[in-house]
Design a protein around this motif. Structure first.
Motif, short mmCIF file in Angstrom:
data_model
loop_
_atom_site.label_atom_id
_atom_site.label_comp_id
_atom_site.label_asym_id
_atom_site.label_seq_id
_atom_site.Cartn_x
_atom_site.Cartn_y
_atom_site.Cartn_z
N THR A 7 -1.42 46.43 -25.57
CA THR A 7 -2.78 46.53 -26.08
C THR A 7 -2.77 46.73 -27.59
O THR A 7 -1.75 47.09 -28.18
N SER A 8 -3.93 46.52 -28.19
CA SER A 8 -4.13 46.87 -29.59
C SER A 8 -4.52 48.33 -29.71
O SER A 8 -4.04 49.04 -30.58
N SER A 123 -0.64 49.08 -30.05
CA SER A 123 -0.34 48.63 -31.41
C SER A 123 1.17 48.51 -31.62
O SER A 123 1.79 47.60 -31.11
N SER A 126 3.17 47.97 -28.63
CA SER A 126 3.08 46.61 -28.10
C SER A 126 3.93 45.66 -28.92
O SER A 126 4.65 44.82 -28.37
N VAL A 146 -2.07 42.35 -33.43
CA VAL A 146 -3.02 43.30 -32.83
C VAL A 146 -4.15 43.61 -33.81
O VAL A 146 -4.05 43.32 -35.00
N HIS A 147 -5.22 44.19 -33.29
CA HIS A 147 -6.39 44.59 -34.07
C HIS A 147 -7.04 43.38 -34.75
O HIS A 147 -7.52 43.48 -35.88
N CYS A 148 -7.07 42.24 -34.08
CA CYS A 148 -7.63 41.02 -34.64
C CYS A 148 -9.14 40.95 -34.38
O CYS A 148 -9.61 41.42 -33.34
N GLY A 151 -9.60 37.13 -30.88
CA GLY A 151 -8.37 37.11 -30.10
C GLY A 151 -8.11 35.76 -29.46
O GLY A 151 -8.97 34.88 -29.44
N TYR A 163 -2.89 36.63 -30.24
CA TYR A 163 -3.79 37.46 -31.04
C TYR A 163 -4.66 38.29 -30.11
O TYR A 163 -5.32 37.74 -29.23
N THR A 165 -7.69 41.30 -29.73
CA THR A 165 -8.70 42.20 -30.26
C THR A 165 -8.44 43.58 -29.67
O THR A 165 -7.57 43.75 -28.81
N ASN A 166 -9.23 44.56 -30.08
CA ASN A 166 -9.06 45.91 -29.52
C ASN A 166 -9.54 46.00 -28.08
O ASN A 166 -9.31 47.01 -27.42
#
Length: 181
Positions: A7-8, A123, A126, A146-148, A151, A163, A165-166
């Motif tokens: 995960t992000s 993050s 991962s 991560v944190h895109c 995604g 890619y 997202t959170n």
């Protein structure tokens, strides 16, 4: 069989928490989790640690069943087998990967994953499982961002970098891999 959730931002999305519980395969109140904050070496990352612990608590893992482990000593496969899940927090990917390798934890982790331990990465936790860095753990045969803002589409993994997202995660079960949200 390996069960991995990358995960992000942890369980921000309730569907990711549900995915974790499915992978866990037992009542969360009976599960034991190893909580690894090692990547959190700066103040911003340290500030997120309570939220990370909250992911496990919110999923129903009892506080007394969560053990902090900072990769400051070896942990053999037999000791690791007492846990149902390992949760790697975010922060410095390079520092985390270096500690996982230097402590010998990577070898114990590989054996435990084959026996059904659930791996949760947030993050940095991962990214070290993906192809981003030399000597990575190699669980995701792709790069990972991560944190895109935007995604990769849910479903089958794209070729090249994934890619997230959170609100997304990569779910790996055995040889099956997918992006979920």
């Amino acid at each position: 069989m390996k069960k991995i959730l990358l995960t992000s931002a942890g369980f921000e999305n309730p569907n990711i928490q549900r995915c974790f519980l499915e992978l866990l395969g037992k009542p969360p109140a009976e599960a034991r989790a190893l909580f690894i904050p090692t990547a959190a070496i700066d103040e911003d990352a340290k500030a997120v640690l309570p939220k990370c612990r909250g992911d496990l608590l919110g999923a129903g893992i009892l506080p007394e069943h969560i053990t902090d482990f900072d990769l400051d000593r070896p942990m053999d496969p037999d000791e690791l087998s007492a846990y149902d899940a390992v949760y790697f927090c975010g922060g410095s990917t390079e520092h985390l990967l270096e500690r996982v390798r230097a402590s010998g934890f990577a070898q114990s982790l590989d054996a435990a994953l084959e026996r059904g331990l659930v791996y949760v990465g947030v993050s940095a936790g991962s990214i070290m499982a993906a192809q981003n860095l030399p000597d990575n753990l190699g669980y995701l045969p792709r790069g990972l961002a991560v944190h895109c803002e935007s995604g990769s589409p849910c479903g089958e993994l794209p070729e090249g970098t994934v890619y997230l997202t959170n609100a997304q995660a990569v779910r790996l079960v055995g040889e099956d891999m997918e992006i979920t949200s």
